[in-house]
Write a protein that holds these residues in place. Structure first.
Motif, PDB file in Angstrom:
ATOM      1  N   VAL A   1      -8.027 -43.855   9.538  1.00 55.48           N
ATOM      2  CA  VAL A   1      -9.203 -44.574   9.555  1.00 55.48           C
ATOM      3  C   VAL A   1      -9.507 -45.072  10.940  1.00 55.48           C
ATOM      4  N   SER A   2     -10.536 -44.752  11.543  1.00 55.87           N
ATOM      5  CA  SER A   2     -10.806 -45.195  13.063  1.00 55.87           C
ATOM      6  C   SER A   2     -11.191 -46.620  12.747  1.00 55.87           C
ATOM      7  N   MET A   3     -10.439 -47.450  13.732  1.00 50.80           N
ATOM      8  CA  MET A   3     -10.730 -48.954  13.617  1.00 50.80           C
ATOM      9  C   MET A   3     -11.841 -49.258  14.870  1.00 50.80           C
ATOM     10  N   PRO A   4     -12.319 -50.493  14.886  1.00 54.24           N
ATOM     11  CA  PRO A   4     -13.226 -50.620  16.292  1.00 54.24           C
ATOM     12  C   PRO A   4     -12.432 -51.039  17.318  1.00 54.24           C
ATOM     13  N   MET A   5     -13.031 -50.230  18.263  1.00 52.53           N
ATOM     14  CA  MET A   5     -12.387 -50.286  19.481  1.00 52.53           C
ATOM     15  C   MET A   5     -12.959 -51.716  20.419  1.00 52.53           C
ATOM     16  N   GLU A   6     -12.514 -52.703  19.689  1.00 54.74           N
ATOM     17  CA  GLU A   6     -12.774 -54.018  20.241  1.00 54.74           C
ATOM     18  C   GLU A   6     -11.776 -54.769  20.636  1.00 54.74           C
ATOM     19  N   ARG A   7     -11.722 -55.995  21.720  1.00 56.37           N
ATOM     20  CA  ARG A   7     -10.683 -56.393  22.182  1.00 56.37           C
ATOM     21  C   ARG A   7     -10.310 -57.551  21.144  1.00 56.37           C
ATOM     22  N   GLU A   8     -10.944 -57.794  20.128  1.00 58.31           N
ATOM     23  CA  GLU A   8     -10.509 -58.789  19.130  1.00 58.31           C
ATOM     24  C   GLU A   8      -9.794 -57.883  18.066  1.00 58.31           C
ATOM     25  N   THR A   9      -9.755 -56.690  18.040  1.00 53.56           N
ATOM     26  CA  THR A   9      -9.118 -55.968  16.864  1.00 53.56           C
ATOM     27  C   THR A   9      -7.552 -56.200  16.910  1.00 53.56           C
ATOM     28  N   ARG A  10      -7.015 -56.531  16.091  1.00 52.39           N
ATOM     29  CA  ARG A  10      -5.690 -56.885  15.592  1.00 52.39           C
ATOM     30  C   ARG A  10      -4.868 -55.613  15.418  1.00 52.39           C
ATOM     31  N   ILE A  11      -3.800 -55.472  16.056  1.00 47.87           N
ATOM     32  CA  ILE A  11      -3.110 -54.294  15.960  1.00 47.87           C
ATOM     33  C   ILE A  11      -1.902 -54.389  14.916  1.00 47.87           C
ATOM     34  N   GLN A  12      -1.705 -53.395  13.933  1.00 46.33           N
ATOM     35  CA  GLN A  12      -0.578 -53.531  13.127  1.00 46.33           C
ATOM     36  C   GLN A  12       0.495 -52.749  13.185  1.00 46.33           C
ATOM     37  N   ARG A  13       1.422 -53.030  12.601  1.00 54.44           N
ATOM     38  CA  ARG A  13       2.638 -51.578  12.769  1.00 54.44           C
ATOM     39  C   ARG A  13       2.083 -50.390  11.980  1.00 54.44           C
ATOM     40  N   GLY A  14       2.365 -49.439  12.585  1.00 54.22           N
ATOM     41  CA  GLY A  14       1.912 -48.330  12.035  1.00 54.22           C
ATOM     42  C   GLY A  14       0.661 -47.608  12.448  1.00 54.22           C
TER      43      GLY A  14
ATOM     44  N   ARG B   1       2.859 -40.541   5.104  1.00 58.72           N
ATOM     45  CA  ARG B   1       3.005 -39.799   6.334  1.00 58.72           C
ATOM     46  C   ARG B   1       1.782 -40.472   7.307  1.00 58.72           C
ATOM     47  N   SER B   2       0.584 -40.619   6.668  1.00 58.22           N
ATOM     48  CA  SER B   2      -0.535 -41.256   7.214  1.00 58.22           C
ATOM     49  C   SER B   2      -0.397 -42.446   7.855  1.00 58.22           C
ATOM     50  N   THR B   3       0.348 -43.315   6.991  1.00 59.93           N
ATOM     51  CA  THR B   3       0.621 -44.851   7.336  1.00 59.93           C
ATOM     52  C   THR B   3       1.559 -45.122   8.274  1.00 59.93           C
ATOM     53  N   MET B   4       2.584 -44.129   8.128  1.00 55.66           N
ATOM     54  CA  MET B   4       3.953 -44.359   8.883  1.00 55.66           C
ATOM     55  C   MET B   4       4.342 -43.013   9.493  1.00 55.66           C
ATOM     56  N   ARG B   5       3.669 -42.906  10.670  1.00 59.64           N
ATOM     57  CA  ARG B   5       3.736 -41.549  11.337  1.00 59.64           C
ATOM     58  C   ARG B   5       5.169 -41.215  12.060  1.00 59.64           C
ATOM     59  N   THR B   6       6.332 -41.920  11.662  1.00 62.51           N
ATOM     60  CA  THR B   6       7.618 -41.636  12.475  1.00 62.51           C
ATOM     61  C   THR B   6       8.346 -40.503  11.705  1.00 62.51           C
ATOM     62  N   PHE B   7       7.756 -40.144  10.535  1.00 62.30           N
ATOM     63  CA  PHE B   7       8.492 -39.140   9.844  1.00 62.30           C
ATOM     64  C   PHE B   7       7.633 -38.313   8.793  1.00 62.30           C
ATOM     65  N   GLY B   8       8.176 -37.381   8.267  1.00 65.98           N
ATOM     66  CA  GLY B   8       7.521 -36.595   7.206  1.00 65.98           C
ATOM     67  C   GLY B   8       6.351 -35.568   7.850  1.00 65.98           C
ATOM     68  N   TYR B   9       6.363 -35.086   8.943  1.00 60.76           N
ATOM     69  CA  TYR B   9       5.415 -34.143   9.714  1.00 60.76           C
ATOM     70  C   TYR B   9       5.555 -32.862   9.387  1.00 60.76           C
ATOM     71  N   ILE B  10       4.449 -32.452   8.502  1.00 60.47           N
ATOM     72  CA  ILE B  10       4.370 -30.963   8.508  1.00 60.47           C
ATOM     73  C   ILE B  10       2.981 -30.562   9.039  1.00 60.47           C
ATOM     74  N   PRO B  11       3.462 -29.534   9.974  1.00 58.10           N
ATOM     75  CA  PRO B  11       2.155 -28.748  10.746  1.00 58.10           C
ATOM     76  C   PRO B  11       1.168 -28.142   9.922  1.00 58.10           C
TER      77      PRO B  11
END
Length: 560
Positions: free
Chosen positions: A342-355, A430-440
């Protein structure tokens, strides 16, 4: 001919691939606007080839179907979970109502006509155009505990019922939604979708676009205000809207990769990057633009970076930009931030989370620097994480096979339902933890289409010998019952969606198509609407219906 028949009987795998080849070939042919579709064509091809007596092991059939169900769940998992948790809940409830209406119609008709579980499940699968029902019913019947003769008889009726009812299920639902529904509800679909697009930011581009938000251009420096200044000072002069990446000190001089301390010399040619707006605003302040292919011939990359660093997780987007996009990421641009797709707002105040995923663009070496600092570079690869898929199917199937006894009656959801639920969970992970589980995507296409049609081919080949008698016994009444299973849930959906949920007309029709998992209907809607708006409603409905119809098939089999 005797040699061919003997060879196919001796080597049934050849018959399987022959069925798949004919099914895909015929299914992709169009007769005007009509097409049988690959699934129906494969089933009919299997029923035809199987007349010579071909038997395939049930384990092969189950393997194909598990591949299909997992791939479906993996694809729709992020949408399904997001819809459950977000304001998509009305679409979820709507889809459940339509699914229940279709299932109830099939059960009532099955009771009235004296059908058994197999005929009713096939009626629901074909009339509702949901092949998942066919596979789940097969799985449940095989695990029902009745005699082998009863199982074989039931499994012979499933494809008959499906083959008789599926063509109208596809064509009828497409025509009803795209051509009749707008007249019944008195609206102009094309105009409604056009208005929706104006109200929500315009028409969505289809395919690629010639527009580029960020670019690089070459200028020969003639502005005295820039000569002798460091790159740091030049970029500050332009309010850091543009970046100086490379420099040539003369027409024949070597090319230098610039640092912040590189000094701009007289008549130097600079490769500068920035947004198209910034470049157009400042182009006259450098000097003439020149064609310098070698100077601009440096590798760039657009990359998804998954934030896994404990240092940067929890910081605001502004803090990350101030820290990383100065050095080491000077000249790297942030395109998009997503969380669980899901696209997040591109604002300086947006807090980035792991994942969270940051999509960045810039020179390859600078993009790589940022990726190393932030976490994981999620580059597209050709290989699939097959261990992730295999263990997912194993876990889901083990849970699905678990049986509990209530009053001496065994209850289980079956391995098929377990596989699709596992796919949904794995797709969400896969959508929340993109470091594994990739299937093209191409691999998903193979698992989905070869899995489904391989299963259908096995069903057709194994049931072929009982097909002709089944058509003679059930043909006309079965076809008419199928038309009702197609029409009734659509009418229920149109009324409920229009007058209870008050969906936008374009989204309503797309949601009806999605709740029936009828891709052909979505195509017809988009053609009539001249818009992609129906796809907004289709996505959630499709995800919900795949799981709901698998669960409701258990109800059908238990009722009969």
């Amino acid at each position: 001919m005797p040699y061919l028949v003997h060879t196919l009987q001796k080597y049934p795998e050849i018959a399987l691939f022959l069925t798949l080849g004919v099914g895909f070939w015929i299914g992709n042919l169009k007769f005007g606007k009509f097409s049988l579709g690959v699934v129906t064509s494969t089933l009919l091809a299997g029923l035809l080839v199987g007349q010579i007596g071909i038997k395939l092991p049930s384990a092969l059939q189950a393997t194909f179907f598990a591949m299909f169900l997992f791939s479906v769940g993996y694809t729709v998992g992020p949408q399904f979970i997001r819809a459950i948790k977000s304001d998509g809940l009305p679409h979820v409830i709507f889809s459940v109502i339509v699914c229940v209406a279709g299932t109830a119609t099939a059960i009532v008709l099955g009771k009235m006509l004296g059908y058994n579980a197999a005929l009713t499940a096939g009626l629901l699968s074909g009339g509702y155009t949901n092949s998942t029902v066919l596979g789940v019913a097969t799985d449940l019947i095989q695990q029902s505990g009745v005699s082998r003769a009863q199982i074989q008889g039931a499994l012979a009726l499933l494809p008959i019922s499906y083959a008789v009812t599926y063509p109208f299920g596809t064509v009828g639902s497409s025509y009803l939604l795209a051509n009749i529904a707008p007249k019944l509800l008195r609206f102009d679909l094309a105009k409604e979708c056009e208005q929706y697009e104006r109200d929500h930011g315009g028409r969505t581009a289809v395919g690629t676009t010639a527009y580029r938000e960020y670019s690089a251009r070459a200028f020969r420096v003639t502005n005295p205000s820039l000569i002798g200044k460091s790159v740091r000072e030049v970029e500050a002069f332009f309010n850091h809207d543009i970046f100086v990446l490379r420099m040539r000190n003369g027409d024949e001089a070597a090319i230098v990769d610039c640092t912040r301390d590189t000094v701009v010399t007289e008549h130097a040619v600079l490769a500068v990057s920035g947004s198209l707006t910034a470049l157009l605003a400042h182009e006259g302040q450098f000097g003439p633009e020149v064609k310098d292919v070698p100077l601009l011939d440096f590798p760039t990359e657009r990359l998804d970076v998954v934030v896994t660093s404990k240092e940067y997780a929890g910081k605001t987007l502004g803090e990350i930009i101030d820290t990383l996009f100065d050095e080491p990421g000077r000249g790297v641009f942030l395109n998009k931030v997503t969380r669980s797709d899901v696209s997040m707002p591109m604002e300086r105040e947006t807090r980035i989370q792991r994942g969270d995923v940051l999509n960045i663009l810039g020179a390859r070496q600078d993009v790589a620097k940022i990726a190393r600092v932030l976490g994981y570079a999620d580059r597209p690869v050709e290989g699939s994480d097959m261990a992730f898929m295999a263990f997912g199917i194993v876990a889901g199937s083990l849970v699905g096979a678990f049986t509990i006894h209530v009053g001496g009656i065994p209850f289980s959801v079956g391995t098929a339902v377990g596989a699709i639920v596992a796919g949904i969970i794995c797709g969400h992970l896969r959508s929340t933890m993109r470091t594994f589980g990739y299937i093209p995507a191409p691999a998903i296409w193979v698992f989905n289409n070869v899995g489904l049609n391989g299963f259908i081919a096995c069903v057709g080949l194994n049931a072929a010998l009982g097909f002709v008698g089944g058509i003679e016994n059930y043909g006309l009444s079965l076809f008419l019952a199928g038309t009702l299973v197609t029409i009734v849930p659509l009418l229920v959906g149109l009324v409920v969606g229009r007058y209870v949920f008050k969906f936008h007309p374009g989204i309503l029709l797309g949601a009806c198509a999605g709740a029936r998992s009828t891709t052909a209907a979505l195509g017809s809607l988009q053609e009539v609407a001249k818009s992609n708006v129906p796809a907004i409603g289709y996505a959630t409905g499709y995800a919900v219906s795949r799981l709901m119809m698998a669960l409701l098939t258990i109800v059908v089999v238990r009722v009969f």
